[in-house]
Design a protein around this motif. Structure first.
Motif, PDB file in Angstrom:
ATOM      1  N   VAL A 574       0.839  -1.193   0.000  1.00 45.87           N
ATOM      2  CA  VAL A 574       0.000   0.000   0.000  1.00 45.87           C
ATOM      3  C   VAL A 574       0.877   1.247   0.000  1.00 45.87           C
ATOM      4  CG1 VAL A 574      -1.921  -1.111   1.193  1.00 45.87           C
ATOM      5  CG2 VAL A 574      -0.142  -0.005   2.535  1.00 45.87           C
ATOM      6  N   GLN A 578      -3.594   5.578   1.009  1.00 41.68           N
ATOM      7  CA  GLN A 578      -4.478   4.624   0.353  1.00 41.68           C
ATOM      8  C   GLN A 578      -5.561   4.162   1.322  1.00 41.68           C
ATOM      9  OE1 GLN A 578      -2.457   1.423  -1.652  1.00 41.68           O
ATOM     10  NE2 GLN A 578      -4.252   0.078  -1.598  1.00 41.68           N
ATOM     11  N   THR A 593      -7.023   5.132   6.382  1.00 39.88           N
ATOM     12  CA  THR A 593      -6.029   5.096   5.314  1.00 39.88           C
ATOM     13  C   THR A 593      -4.646   4.727   5.837  1.00 39.88           C
ATOM     14  OG1 THR A 593      -5.573   7.453   5.582  1.00 39.88           O
ATOM     15  CG2 THR A 593      -7.287   6.843   3.994  1.00 39.88           C
TER      16      THR A 593
END
Length: 624
Positions: A574, A578, A593
């Motif tokens: 990631v 994200q 996130t």
């Protein structure tokens, strides 16, 4: 005098009304929903009636159920508190039509002041200064844009039926007007069933100043001086004070006289508040203060007025509703000292002020100030109602003393596991501009992150906490507050809310009075209250035993809720920012996130699962 009273409300205002009614010998009846079956106001009242399911629209907002409860219990009068049906003219009239006493203004007064545009016209006719703007019936977007241009940017678009900061948009330039108008109208239609708006000149250094008025059925109206409510977050009041800083006697006299004229214009009876907006760019001046709106009810911030005048406003409400004249004349009222009020909300500033719900396992509350609340240790904070759970009020001879007292009280206020804004309020009260009285409604927004950041406890407190953790595996709660006597090592580490904190041990912790510590989890950790923020302090484990603790890369649930979407799988790579998953709570969606680039090392969430606050959902390991 009224002998029995039904309170058509809940929480702290219901408890506050019950206290005064009890002191006056008035029997009280509470109403409650499913969520409030065990609430404090239910247990305080002489009698209580169940009125429906937890959502307010199925209980507290159904006037017929409340009137039926009053009749069934023999209550003579209904007090609406604030919020819910307190400014509903149809409900007020229904109460009167049922042969009951309405503890509030005449329905006609509520109607007259209910729509902002009509109220402003009425005030202008009564000689009350109003903000420059357009308040007409023509709602054509092009026409409204022309009016905004003639007023001069920036302007404020406001829903005529609005309140609580909804249906309001600031517009800085003509190019932004159309989109802002459409957005405001949509919100107004959804919130109030009325999409009509008015346009006002936006005041660049606005201060929110209001005047408490009170009228009786004998034609008397007095004012009880002003309050300053300029400290606001998203148009919601946070801290209020009385009197207003920087208010000279000449300006006060002109302002309060205008407020009395406003009350006389609608033949006002009972407690009401005339709200003004002031341009504070050159200090408070009578010619730079304009009428904004009237609240035809008791205000949340009424305790600060009570503190500086020595008046019990609820007692006055009950006496006036019983037909008695006002207990005091204008010449009998005067300002004594300074009062401050902070609104304690069940919300987490660290997560953008998301509401926080659940059981209050720990509640350490101030003991030397007035606290108006509807909760106690063991109470449940429900997701169904306003997140304000208490008000902390101080009164002192000088403004500086009132601020210092309130900061001290907030610094000792501990709540767990529900999050509160106590630490945020503590930092706000310490702002240099606020301490000088240099306030306006944009102060909080300008400070931004500086007010959100939670400072770590100093080395003295951490040293004392470490000593207690090592010496006492399980300390009975009654012993919390003992003195520590030990010599600390020079370099140490603890986990504070799951984050590893290194510090240099402070020898001054020897004998440190740790009254703000509470044993937690059988003594394996401590609850520490530091400047209003409640923290879990635990030993730092370096053997991997604490891999589930929140730290860098650990994504914790910010509140109890339901996982509605998971966007990653264990082992996925990631990038910072994200989306990992989405959590739903209190009808709000919150995306969690990635804090940095890395790999999903642990995933403990699946769609549809219910999670508790601070549950470890995802752990990200940094990319090498």
């Amino acid at each position: 005098m009224i002998n029995s009273l039904l309170i058509a409300n809940r929480g702290e205002i219901a408890c506050r009304i019950i206290r005064t009614a009890r002191a006056m010998g008035v029997r009280t009846v509470a109403v409650y929903s499913d969520a409030d079956a065990n609430a404090l106001h239910v247990r305080m009242a002489d009698e209580a009636v169940h009125i429906g399911p937890s959502p307010a629209r199925e209980s507290y907002l159904i006037g017929e159920k409340i009137i039926a409860a009053a009749k069934a219990t023999g209550a003579e009068a209904i007090h609406p508190g604030y919020g819910f049906l307190s400014e509903n003219a149809e409900f007020a009239q229904a109460v009167l039509d049922a042969g009951l006493v309405w503890v509030g203004p005449k329905p006609s007064s509520i109607t007259a002041m209910g729509l902002k545009d009509a109220a402003k016209k009425l005030m202008a006719d009564a000689g009350v200064p109003v903000t420059p703007g357009y308040m007409g019936e023509n709602q054509d977007p092009a026409f409204l844009a022309e009016q905004a241009a003639s007023i001069g940017y920036p302007v404020l678009i406001k829903a005529v039926a609005g309140g609580g900061g909804k249906g309001m948009r600031k517009v800085d330039a003509a190019a932004d007007f159309a989109d802002a108008l459409a957005s405001c109208q949509r919100e107004a239609a959804a919130s109030f069933g009325n999409d009509h708006v008015l346009i006002e000149k936006y005041i660049l250094s606005p201060r929110h100043i209001e005047v408490q008025i009170f009228g009786d059925t004998h034609g008397n109206i007095v004012h009880l001086f002003e309050r300053d409510c300029s400290l606001q977050r998203r148009h919601q009041k946070v801290i209020e004070e009385a009197p207003a800083p920087g208010m000279d006697e000449e300006t006060r006299e002109a302002l309060c006289a205008a407020a009395v004229r406003a009350g006389q214009a609608v033949d006002y009876v009972g407690a009401g508040t005339i709200e003004f907006i002031a341009d504070g760019s050159e200090g408070l001046r009578a010619d730079r203060i304009w009428f904004m709106e009237m609240n035809t009810r008791l205000q949340v911030e009424h305790p600060v007025t009570e503190a500086i005048t020595g008046v019990d406003l609820v007692e006055w409400q009950l006496r006036v509703a019983s037909g008695e004249p006002l207990p005091l004349r204008q010449e009998d009222l005067y300002i004594n000292g300074w009062a401050m009020e902070a609104r304690l909300y069940a919300e987490d500033p660290a997560t953008g002020f998301l509401p926080s719900t659940g059981k209050l396992d720990v509640l350490l509350r101030p003991m030397s100030s007035r606290v108006d609340t509807g909760i106690e240790e063991g109470s449940e904070v429900s997701p169904f109602y306003d997140p304000m759970i208490a008000k902390v009020i101080t009164h002192a001879g000088q403004r500086e003393e009132a601020i210092d007292d309130l900061r001290y009280e907030l610094s000792k206020l501990g709540v767990w596991p529900v999050k509160t804004n106590a630490g945020f309020l503590h930092r706000l009260l310490g702002d240099a501009d606020f301490e000088r009285g240099d306030v306006d409604t944009g102060l909080i927004e300008r400070r931004g992150e500086a007010l959100m950041a939670t400072p770590l406890p100093p080395a003295t407190e951490l040293t004392a906490a470490a000593a207690q953790l090592e010496d006492e595996a399980a300390v009975p709660r009654a012993l919390a507050g003992f003195r520590l006597n030990r010599t600390a090592d020079t370099s140490r580490a603890l986990r504070v809310n799951g984050q590893r904190v290194e510090y240099e041990a402070d020898a001054r912790a020897d004998g440190y009075f740790a009254s703000h510590f509470e044993p937690f989890d059988g003594g394996a950790a401590l609850l520490m209250v530091h400047e209003g923020t409640t923290m879990i302090v635990a030993p730092d484990r370096t053997d991997g035993a604490a891999s589930g603790a929140a730290g860098d890369g650990a994504i914790l649930s910010p509140m109890p809720g339901k996982v509605i979407a998971v966007e990653v799988a264990a082992g996925d790579t990631v990038v910072k920012g994200q989306k990992l998953l989405t959590l739903e709570a209190m009808k709000m969606e919150h995306s969690l996130t990635a804090p940095f680039d890395g790999v999903v090392a642990e995933l403990n969430a699946e769609a549809g699962a219910q999670v508790q606050v601070e549950a470890l959902l995802v752990r990200i390991e940094a990319a090498e």
